[in-house]
Structure formats: structure tokens, C-alpha cells
Design a protein around this motif. Sequence first.
Motif, PDB file in Angstrom:
ATOM      1  N   VAL A  45       0.827  -1.206   0.000  1.00  0.00           N
ATOM      2  CA  VAL A  45       0.000   0.000   0.000  1.00  0.00           C
ATOM      3  C   VAL A  45       0.865   1.262   0.000  1.00  0.00           C
ATOM      4  CG1 VAL A  45      -1.753   1.295   1.289  1.00  0.00           C
ATOM      5  CG2 VAL A  45      -1.949  -1.171   1.088  1.00  0.00           C
ATOM      6  N   PHE A  46       2.087   1.161   0.542  1.00  0.00           N
ATOM      7  CA  PHE A  46       2.998   2.305   0.551  1.00  0.00           C
ATOM      8  C   PHE A  46       3.267   2.825  -0.863  1.00  0.00           C
ATOM      9  CE2 PHE A  46       4.112   1.047   4.865  1.00  0.00           C
ATOM     10  CZ  PHE A  46       4.359   2.276   5.466  1.00  0.00           C
ATOM     11  N   PHE A  47       3.149   1.958  -1.853  1.00  0.00           N
ATOM     12  CA  PHE A  47       3.505   2.316  -3.223  1.00  0.00           C
ATOM     13  C   PHE A  47       2.276   2.692  -4.062  1.00  0.00           C
ATOM     14  CE2 PHE A  47       6.628  -0.690  -1.552  1.00  0.00           C
ATOM     15  CZ  PHE A  47       7.795   0.055  -1.691  1.00  0.00           C
ATOM     16  N   ARG A  48       1.218   3.128  -3.405  1.00  0.00           N
ATOM     17  CA  ARG A  48       0.007   3.519  -4.125  1.00  0.00           C
ATOM     18  C   ARG A  48       0.201   4.880  -4.805  1.00  0.00           C
ATOM     19  NH1 ARG A  48      -3.664   4.351   1.315  1.00  0.00           N
ATOM     20  NH2 ARG A  48      -2.347   5.931   2.296  1.00  0.00           N
ATOM     21  N   PHE A  49      -0.582   5.102  -5.846  1.00  0.00           N
ATOM     22  CA  PHE A  49      -0.482   6.360  -6.591  1.00  0.00           C
ATOM     23  C   PHE A  49      -1.768   6.580  -7.382  1.00  0.00           C
ATOM     24  CE2 PHE A  49       1.341   2.838  -8.967  1.00  0.00           C
ATOM     25  CZ  PHE A  49       0.705   2.926 -10.199  1.00  0.00           C
ATOM     26  N   PRO A  50      -2.123   7.837  -7.678  1.00  0.00           N
ATOM     27  CA  PRO A  50      -3.301   8.115  -8.499  1.00  0.00           C
ATOM     28  C   PRO A  50      -3.023   7.808  -9.962  1.00  0.00           C
ATOM     29  CG  PRO A  50      -2.183  10.151  -7.964  1.00  0.00           C
ATOM     30  CD  PRO A  50      -1.465   9.063  -7.206  1.00  0.00           C
ATOM     31  N   LEU A  51      -4.076   7.574 -10.729  1.00  0.00           N
ATOM     32  CA  LEU A  51      -3.945   7.319 -12.161  1.00  0.00           C
ATOM     33  C   LEU A  51      -4.322   8.568 -12.952  1.00  0.00           C
ATOM     34  CD1 LEU A  51      -5.499   3.736 -12.492  1.00  0.00           C
ATOM     35  CD2 LEU A  51      -3.084   4.359 -12.375  1.00  0.00           C
ATOM     36  N   PRO A  52      -3.645   8.822 -14.061  1.00  0.00           N
ATOM     37  CA  PRO A  52      -3.938  10.010 -14.871  1.00  0.00           C
ATOM     38  C   PRO A  52      -5.402  10.037 -15.331  1.00  0.00           C
ATOM     39  CG  PRO A  52      -1.918   8.950 -15.616  1.00  0.00           C
ATOM     40  CD  PRO A  52      -2.546   8.018 -14.629  1.00  0.00           C
ATOM     41  N   LEU A  53      -6.004  11.234 -15.307  1.00  0.00           N
ATOM     42  CA  LEU A  53      -7.357  11.502 -15.794  1.00  0.00           C
ATOM     43  C   LEU A  53      -8.453  10.883 -14.928  1.00  0.00           C
ATOM     44  CD1 LEU A  53      -6.841  11.009 -19.650  1.00  0.00           C
ATOM     45  CD2 LEU A  53      -6.735  13.138 -18.336  1.00  0.00           C
ATOM     46  N   LEU A  54      -8.061  10.269 -13.828  1.00  0.00           N
ATOM     47  CA  LEU A  54      -9.041   9.628 -12.947  1.00  0.00           C
ATOM     48  C   LEU A  54      -9.062  10.341 -11.590  1.00  0.00           C
ATOM     49  CD1 LEU A  54      -8.386   5.896 -13.863  1.00  0.00           C
ATOM     50  CD2 LEU A  54     -10.237   7.372 -14.648  1.00  0.00           C
ATOM     51  N   PRO A  55     -10.134  10.197 -10.811  1.00  0.00           N
ATOM     52  CA  PRO A  55     -10.286  10.950  -9.556  1.00  0.00           C
ATOM     53  C   PRO A  55      -9.042  10.884  -8.666  1.00  0.00           C
ATOM     54  CG  PRO A  55     -12.298   9.762 -10.031  1.00  0.00           C
ATOM     55  CD  PRO A  55     -11.303   9.330 -11.059  1.00  0.00           C
ATOM     56  N   PRO A  56      -8.558  12.045  -8.201  1.00  0.00           N
ATOM     57  CA  PRO A  56      -7.332  12.074  -7.402  1.00  0.00           C
ATOM     58  C   PRO A  56      -7.474  11.443  -6.018  1.00  0.00           C
ATOM     59  CG  PRO A  56      -8.361  14.239  -7.486  1.00  0.00           C
ATOM     60  CD  PRO A  56      -9.107  13.385  -8.451  1.00  0.00           C
ATOM     61  N   PHE A  57      -8.725  11.266  -5.551  1.00  0.00           N
ATOM     62  CA  PHE A  57      -8.919  10.647  -4.235  1.00  0.00           C
ATOM     63  C   PHE A  57      -8.893   9.121  -4.306  1.00  0.00           C
ATOM     64  CE2 PHE A  57     -13.105  11.705  -6.001  1.00  0.00           C
ATOM     65  CZ  PHE A  57     -13.745  10.479  -5.992  1.00  0.00           C
ATOM     66  N   LEU A  58      -8.751   8.566  -5.512  1.00  0.00           N
ATOM     67  CA  LEU A  58      -8.618   7.117  -5.682  1.00  0.00           C
ATOM     68  C   LEU A  58      -7.151   6.778  -5.941  1.00  0.00           C
ATOM     69  CD1 LEU A  58     -11.689   6.461  -8.030  1.00  0.00           C
ATOM     70  CD2 LEU A  58     -11.580   6.216  -5.542  1.00  0.00           C
ATOM     71  N   SER A  59      -6.617   5.814  -5.214  1.00  0.00           N
ATOM     72  CA  SER A  59      -5.201   5.464  -5.364  1.00  0.00           C
ATOM     73  C   SER A  59      -5.043   4.010  -5.804  1.00  0.00           C
ATOM     74  CB  SER A  59      -4.436   5.697  -4.054  1.00  0.00           C
ATOM     75  OG  SER A  59      -5.018   4.971  -2.997  1.00  0.00           O
ATOM     76  N   ASP A 166     -17.922  20.097  -4.787  1.00  0.00           N
ATOM     77  CA  ASP A 166     -16.499  20.320  -4.511  1.00  0.00           C
ATOM     78  C   ASP A 166     -15.679  19.087  -4.895  1.00  0.00           C
ATOM     79  OD1 ASP A 166     -16.915  22.880  -3.455  1.00  0.00           O
ATOM     80  OD2 ASP A 166     -17.346  22.065  -1.457  1.00  0.00           O
ATOM     81  N   ILE A 167     -16.208  17.905  -4.603  1.00  0.00           N
ATOM     82  CA  ILE A 167     -15.531  16.664  -4.968  1.00  0.00           C
ATOM     83  C   ILE A 167     -15.477  16.522  -6.485  1.00  0.00           C
ATOM     84  CG2 ILE A 167     -15.541  14.157  -4.734  1.00  0.00           C
ATOM     85  CD1 ILE A 167     -15.057  15.576  -2.088  1.00  0.00           C
ATOM     86  N   VAL A 168     -16.607  16.843  -7.131  1.00  0.00           N
ATOM     87  CA  VAL A 168     -16.659  16.785  -8.598  1.00  0.00           C
ATOM     88  C   VAL A 168     -15.636  17.739  -9.203  1.00  0.00           C
ATOM     89  CG1 VAL A 168     -18.078  17.281 -10.627  1.00  0.00           C
ATOM     90  CG2 VAL A 168     -19.064  16.028  -8.690  1.00  0.00           C
ATOM     91  N   ALA A 169     -15.504  18.928  -8.614  1.00  0.00           N
ATOM     92  CA  ALA A 169     -14.549  19.930  -9.120  1.00  0.00           C
ATOM     93  C   ALA A 169     -13.117  19.409  -9.053  1.00  0.00           C
ATOM     94  CB  ALA A 169     -14.689  21.224  -8.323  1.00  0.00           C
ATOM     95  N   MET A 170     -12.800  18.638  -8.012  1.00  0.00           N
ATOM     96  CA  MET A 170     -11.468  18.033  -7.915  1.00  0.00           C
ATOM     97  C   MET A 170     -11.210  17.106  -9.092  1.00  0.00           C
ATOM     98  SD  MET A 170     -11.538  17.092  -3.831  1.00  0.00           S
ATOM     99  CE  MET A 170     -10.182  15.942  -4.011  1.00  0.00           C
ATOM    100  N   CYS A 171     -12.246  16.381  -9.490  1.00  0.00           N
ATOM    101  CA  CYS A 171     -12.109  15.449 -10.611  1.00  0.00           C
ATOM    102  C   CYS A 171     -12.060  16.191 -11.944  1.00  0.00           C
ATOM    103  CB  CYS A 171     -13.273  14.457 -10.610  1.00  0.00           C
ATOM    104  SG  CYS A 171     -13.392  13.479  -9.099  1.00  0.00           S
ATOM    105  N   THR A 172     -12.801  17.299 -12.030  1.00  0.00           N
ATOM    106  CA  THR A 172     -12.817  18.089 -13.264  1.00  0.00           C
ATOM    107  C   THR A 172     -11.434  18.633 -13.584  1.00  0.00           C
ATOM    108  OG1 THR A 172     -15.095  18.741 -12.779  1.00  0.00           O
ATOM    109  CG2 THR A 172     -13.943  20.005 -14.469  1.00  0.00           C
ATOM    110  N   GLU A 173     -10.649  18.939 -12.541  1.00  0.00           N
ATOM    111  CA  GLU A 173      -9.301  19.476 -12.735  1.00  0.00           C
ATOM    112  C   GLU A 173      -8.396  18.487 -13.469  1.00  0.00           C
ATOM    113  OE1 GLU A 173      -7.608  20.813  -9.113  1.00  0.00           O
ATOM    114  OE2 GLU A 173      -9.164  22.312  -8.727  1.00  0.00           O
ATOM    115  N   VAL A 174      -8.610  17.204 -13.265  1.00  0.00           N
ATOM    116  CA  VAL A 174      -7.759  16.205 -13.918  1.00  0.00           C
ATOM    117  C   VAL A 174      -8.424  15.624 -15.169  1.00  0.00           C
ATOM    118  CG1 VAL A 174      -6.561  15.600 -11.785  1.00  0.00           C
ATOM    119  CG2 VAL A 174      -8.615  14.335 -12.427  1.00  0.00           C
ATOM    120  N   ASN A 175      -9.755  15.778 -15.265  1.00  0.00           N
ATOM    121  CA  ASN A 175     -10.481  15.279 -16.437  1.00  0.00           C
ATOM    122  C   ASN A 175     -11.681  16.183 -16.707  1.00  0.00           C
ATOM    123  OD1 ASN A 175     -11.835  13.914 -18.447  1.00  0.00           O
ATOM    124  ND2 ASN A 175     -11.808  11.930 -17.432  1.00  0.00           N
ATOM    125  N   PRO A 176     -11.588  17.064 -17.705  1.00  0.00           N
ATOM    126  CA  PRO A 176     -12.663  18.021 -17.993  1.00  0.00           C
ATOM    127  C   PRO A 176     -14.001  17.361 -18.328  1.00  0.00           C
ATOM    128  CG  PRO A 176     -10.646  18.629 -19.147  1.00  0.00           C
ATOM    129  CD  PRO A 176     -10.418  17.263 -18.578  1.00  0.00           C
TER     130      PRO A 176
END
Length: 221
Positions: A45-59, A166-176
Motif C-alpha cells: 500500500v505504501f507504493f500507491r499512486f493516483p492514475l492520470p485523468l481519474l479521480p485524485p482521491f482514488l489510489s 467540490d468533490i466533482v470539481a477536484m475530478c474536473t481538474e484532472v479530467n474536464p
Amino acid sequence: MTENKCMTANQEENAVAEKNRKKVKIHVREMTFIAMMGAIGSILVFFRFPLPLLPPFLSFDVSPIIEMIGGFMYGPVAAFLIIILKILLQLVLQGSHSVGTGELQNLILGCAYVMPAILFYRKKTRKRAAIGMIIGTLTVSIVSVFSNLYLIIPFYAKLFGMTMQDIVAMCTEVNPKVTDAFTMVLFGIVPFNLIKYGFCSVMTFFLYKRLSKPIKNFINR
């Protein structure tokens, strides 16, 4: 006759005692295996990371591979305990960055992924393992939609004084393409889980047979 009866009784007692000793050894080996796999999972789990164009709160992490291998080897109870131990060790080593919501989600999705696959794998063949993991991947992808929209995200948003928008806006920043809750599910949550658990399923399929025998040999030494 009396001596023969005594000998028979002693033999039966010895057989029962030996059987009980074997059971204890098996339980100890299983618990050792669970502890080892839970520790490995917590490290991954230490090596988790977000995926491009996908929600930043998911790792993204590959710890579900460990949980699936453990479940295939020793059953659903072992898989559940591995998930619990992984989460507890993660809390001890890293603490919670989401006030427990991420850990709760980890438990829900971990069970949604491994349990259907393990139950389908009761007749142990490679084909049933593959189909079971496909079922698990689809199940966890569906469960993640409801757990995120109706449990985790609302709780997290309320806790930190945020709104769904607000959560949706976080996702919009990485995927319009993400503009509301529905598009967040369509272009974010579902693809993420299909990618994560699909990848873990493929890796488990190729690693399980190669790892299960060495692991059993190590545990049974």
C-alpha cells in the motif's frame, strides 16, 4: 483380553492426540500465513499512486493480489483476516489520511473483490479462477459506485465541510469530461476500479500457481 482392550484404548487416545496436534499445527501455519500476507499487503500500500485523468482521491495499489492469493489458498476467512490485518498495519504505520473513510472503503471493496472470486473457485481450476476474478472485478466496480456516492464521499465531504460539487470539481481538474456525479462515476470511479482490479486479476492469474507452492513449502517447514 483386558490387556488388548487397554492397548486398543491407548492407541485410540494416541491417535486422537496426534490428530489434535496436527490440527494445532495447521492452525498455527494458517495464522502464520495470514500474518505474513497481511504484512506484505500493508507494505504494498505504501507504493500507491493516483492514475492520470481519474479521480485524485482514488489510489492504485496492488495489495488485492495478496488478498486474492491468500483467499485462493486458504479460503474466504483467511482472505478477510488478511484484509483486516493489512488495514490495521497500514493505520499503525501510516495513520489515516481520511479519518477512517479510506480504510472503511478498503474493507468494503476488498471483500467485494475477493469473496465472489473465492466462492466461485471452490472447484479449483484455472478457468474457474479466471471467471471468478472477472466476477470479482465486476462486483467491486459496481459496489464502488454505491459505496462512494452514498457512503464514503458524503461522509468525507460532511466531515471536511465540503459538498459533492467540490468533490466533482477536484475530478474536473484532472479530467474536464467530469462535470457532475454521473460523469464522475462514468469517467472516473468505474474505469479506475476496472483498471485496478482487472490488473490485479491478471497478475494473480499468472502468479498464483508459481507462488502458492513456494509459500506453502515455506509455511510448512
